[in-house]
Design a protein around this motif. Structure first.
Motif, PDB file in Angstrom:
ATOM      1  N   GLU A  67       2.361 -18.968  44.638  1.00  0.00           N
ATOM      2  CA  GLU A  67       2.263 -20.285  44.980  1.00  0.00           C
ATOM      3  C   GLU A  67       0.661 -20.801  45.178  1.00  0.00           C
ATOM      4  O   GLU A  67       0.470 -22.278  45.083  1.00  0.00           O
ATOM      5  N   THR A  72      -2.876 -22.261  40.569  1.00  0.00           N
ATOM      6  CA  THR A  72      -2.574 -23.492  39.642  1.00  0.00           C
ATOM      7  C   THR A  72      -1.400 -23.140  38.803  1.00  0.00           C
ATOM      8  O   THR A  72      -1.570 -22.137  38.222  1.00  0.00           O
ATOM      9  N   PRO A  73      -0.790 -24.300  38.321  1.00  0.00           N
ATOM     10  CA  PRO A  73       0.108 -24.053  37.074  1.00  0.00           C
ATOM     11  C   PRO A  73      -0.409 -23.413  35.893  1.00  0.00           C
ATOM     12  O   PRO A  73       0.252 -22.237  35.258  1.00  0.00           O
ATOM     13  N   ASP A  74      -1.615 -23.676  35.270  1.00  0.00           N
ATOM     14  CA  ASP A  74      -2.363 -23.020  34.365  1.00  0.00           C
ATOM     15  C   ASP A  74      -2.454 -21.579  34.490  1.00  0.00           C
ATOM     16  O   ASP A  74      -2.438 -20.850  33.615  1.00  0.00           O
ATOM     17  N   ILE A  97       4.504 -28.791  29.713  1.00  0.00           N
ATOM     18  CA  ILE A  97       3.852 -29.735  30.871  1.00  0.00           C
ATOM     19  C   ILE A  97       2.670 -30.454  30.337  1.00  0.00           C
ATOM     20  O   ILE A  97       2.195 -31.205  30.992  1.00  0.00           O
ATOM     21  N   GLN A 114      12.256 -20.278  41.237  1.00  0.00           N
ATOM     22  CA  GLN A 114      11.273 -20.811  41.890  1.00  0.00           C
ATOM     23  C   GLN A 114       9.916 -20.686  41.151  1.00  0.00           C
ATOM     24  O   GLN A 114       9.082 -21.605  41.485  1.00  0.00           O
ATOM     25  N   HIS A 142       7.183 -23.751  40.267  1.00  0.00           N
ATOM     26  CA  HIS A 142       5.888 -24.141  40.396  1.00  0.00           C
ATOM     27  C   HIS A 142       4.984 -24.124  39.337  1.00  0.00           C
ATOM     28  O   HIS A 142       4.250 -25.017  39.375  1.00  0.00           O
ATOM     29  N   GLN A 197       5.755 -27.557  38.114  1.00  0.00           N
ATOM     30  CA  GLN A 197       5.466 -28.444  39.298  1.00  0.00           C
ATOM     31  C   GLN A 197       6.981 -29.606  39.034  1.00  0.00           C
ATOM     32  O   GLN A 197       6.645 -30.887  39.111  1.00  0.00           O
ATOM     33  N   LEU A 198       7.787 -28.879  39.284  1.00  0.00           N
ATOM     34  CA  LEU A 198       9.111 -29.633  39.258  1.00  0.00           C
ATOM     35  C   LEU A 198       9.837 -29.608  40.720  1.00  0.00           C
ATOM     36  O   LEU A 198       9.917 -28.345  41.253  1.00  0.00           O
ATOM     37  N   SER A 199      10.852 -30.404  41.142  1.00  0.00           N
ATOM     38  CA  SER A 199      11.520 -30.128  42.275  1.00  0.00           C
ATOM     39  C   SER A 199      12.786 -30.347  42.268  1.00  0.00           C
ATOM     40  O   SER A 199      13.660 -30.303  43.045  1.00  0.00           O
ATOM     41  N   ARG A 219      16.178 -27.498  46.328  1.00  0.00           N
ATOM     42  CA  ARG A 219      15.850 -28.081  45.095  1.00  0.00           C
ATOM     43  C   ARG A 219      16.525 -27.040  44.141  1.00  0.00           C
ATOM     44  O   ARG A 219      16.542 -27.748  42.857  1.00  0.00           O
TER      45      ARG A 219
END
Ligand code: SF4
Ligand code: SF4
Length: 505
Positions: free
Chosen positions: A125, A128-130, A159, A196, A200, A203-205, A233
């Motif tokens: 968590e 970063t997404p990258d 993304i 999950q 992350h 970056q979706l909920s 979520r």
């Protein structure tokens, strides 16, 4: 946990097929024993083959990187167990219909010793997404629903645009295959933990976890895992059991009522679809440190003595897997890698089980469907086509090799589901014809691209030669001008000298 929801979009066409899944789901997933040798193809994914970074004779550990990528579309390969590399050579593989492809062959030492670096990414968590996507790429993760597209690259492309939903695909609609069903029944928490991580990275909920209504055990296990993890979520959804509702575009339509445009992708309507097996593989890599070195595979069909699902190390020979399933029955007649609709018939079991191998199907007989007859224009094929194509028209253009019309009539959108074949009263092998036509179009596109590259090279060579010539001509003209001006100056000097001499006389 709330009850699974049903508010669904509508799927065009499709067929209700006999499931034939119970054969392999009446016992739990068994661990396939380590084989004596592992055959790991360098290309187990869409894109370029990985490049070996080990040498013959080198000792390797379980999970060690043995082939890495130097391309933007590829996936690394890891050793599925510890042992010694004894060859890097071509070996028969299923993706090429039993033809050979380069493989790294490992002689297992039986210790199954893991590499020290096999440890989890602590606290993903905080990445970063990258950075998380980069980690997913390093794990060799590819789509395990059969497409084997490198997962990180798919997510990276996703993304770059706006997204609304992650859809976890647990819709295993092709007959006989039950590896995802068994995964959801027995390892549902791995699937949810993987979802999950994916949320992350993207970056979706909101994530829909989707399976079919004829999988009550899987629905119960997923529900329990979601209740335990308590992440609101995630939403569990059921869809009716209609083939091919597990196709990406069809699933998006069913779950969101949004239609993926022709030639487009689910991301065009804000969705990313990932198979439940892929999500579990991501969890095993990111949370447990285990790269993609094994998968669940169904070994089934009436040509198998003891059909079941196994957790197999990648690179195990199909022959070894069949032997573990009690061997072939006397009636065994046809070996298929994959399901009966989209799988590939192969003529040898001396091929490795790879990232794409969701099913090893052995049937007792090849169904006698009768001779092929002319199309009677009944329209049955278009009624069942989930893409709303006109298979009879496509068949006509495929026979005429008319690429322009094939494109115009959407052949590239055909998902090769085989529904049109099944209903055709004239027994026309439509899907095989479409597959061949698509392959020819790809070849032609390839040839065109090659010809275009050659044309550009030829033109730039001509431009370079013309520029060289012009430069040489300009240099020559300059020299002449200089020679001329030097010549005039010298003549003037001679005249001046002669004039001075006359004056002196
Ligand atoms: S189902 Fe077969 S016979 Fe009927 S229209 Fe299609 S191709 Fe022709
Ligand atoms: S194989 Fe292609 S044309 Fe035939 S039903 Fe499936 S998507 Fe339609």
């Amino acid at each position: 946990m709330s009850a699974p929801t049903y508010d669904l979009g509508k799927l065009h066409g499709g067929l209700r097929l006999p499931a034939e899944k119970r054969l392999a789901t009446n016992q739990s997933i068994q661990l396939l024993p380590l084989p004596e040798q592992l055959f790991l193809p360098l290309s187990q994914h869409v894109g370029d083959a990985a490049q070996p970074i080990v040498n013959i004779g080198e000792r390797v550990l379980k999970g060690q990187l043995i082939a890495e990528t130097d391309s933007s579309l590829s996936a690394p390969i890891h050793a599925s167990s510890s042992g010694k590399v004894i060859a890097i050579e071509p070996w028969p593989v299923a993706r090429r219909y039993g033809n050979r492809a380069p493989c790294i062959v490992i002689e297992c030492d039986g210790d199954d010793k893991p590499i020290d670096a096999m440890e989890s990414v602590a606290g993903y968590e905080s990445l970063t997404p990258d950075d998380l996507l980069l980690q997913i790429m390093r794990g060799g993760i590819v789509g395990l629903g059969g497409a084997v597209f490198p997962t990180a690259q798919k997510l990276m492309a996703a993304i770059s645009g706006p997204l609304d939903y992650l859809i976890l695909n647990g819709v295993e609609c092709e007959p006989y295959i039950s590896c995802d069903d068994m995964l959801m029944r027995e390892r549902a928490e791995e699937v949810i933990r993987g979802a999950q991580i994916l949320m992350h990275a993207l970056q979706l909920s909101k994530c829909y976890v989707v399976t079919e209504s004829d999988k009550p055990e899987a629905i119960r296990s997923l529900g329990e895992a979601m209740g335990k993890i308590a992440d609101d979520r995630l939403i569990l959804k059921q869809v009716p059991t209609i083939y091919p509702s597990g196709g990406e575009d069809q699933l998006v339509q069913l779950v969101t009522n949004l239609e993926v445009p022709s030639g487009g992708l689910p991301t065009d309507v804000g969705c990313v679809v990932q198979n439940v097996g892929t999500a579990a593989a991501i969890h095993r890599w990111i949370n447990l440190g285990e790269p993609l070195i094994s998968r669940i595979t169904t070994i089934t069909g009436d040509g198998i003595s003891n059909p079941l699902n196994v957790s197999a190390r990648l690179g195990t020979r199909v022959a070894d897997a069949v032997e573990f399933a009690g061997g072939y029955t006397d009636r065994a007649n046809q070996l298929v890698v994959g399901g009966p609709m989209t799988g590939k018939s192969v003529t040898t079991d001396d091929i490795p089980l790879v990232k794409a191998t969701n099913c090893i199907l052995v049937l007792s007989e090849t169904p006698d469907i009768g001779p092929e007859m002319p199309c009677i224009r009944c329209g049955e094929c278009s009624a069942v086509c989930p893409i709303q194509l006109l298979p009879q028209q496509l068949f006509w253009y495929a026979c005429a090799d008319d690429e322009k019309q094939l494109r115009k009539h959407g052949l590239t959108d055909c998902i090769e589901c085989g529904c049109c074949d099944l209903v055709c009263p004239s027994h026309i092998p439509l899907t095989a014809d479409f597959r061949q036509a698509k392959a020819r179009m790809l070849e032609m596109a390839d040839e065109k691209a090659r010809a275009e590259r050659a044309r550009r090279r030829f033109e730039s060579r001509n431009e370079r030669l013309a520029a060289d010539k012009q430069q040489r001509e300009e240099e020559l003209a300059n020299q002449k001008r200089q020679a001329k001006s030097i010549g005039s100056a010298e003549i003037q000097a001679m005249l001046d000298r002669s004039k001075e001499k006359k004056e002196d006389d």
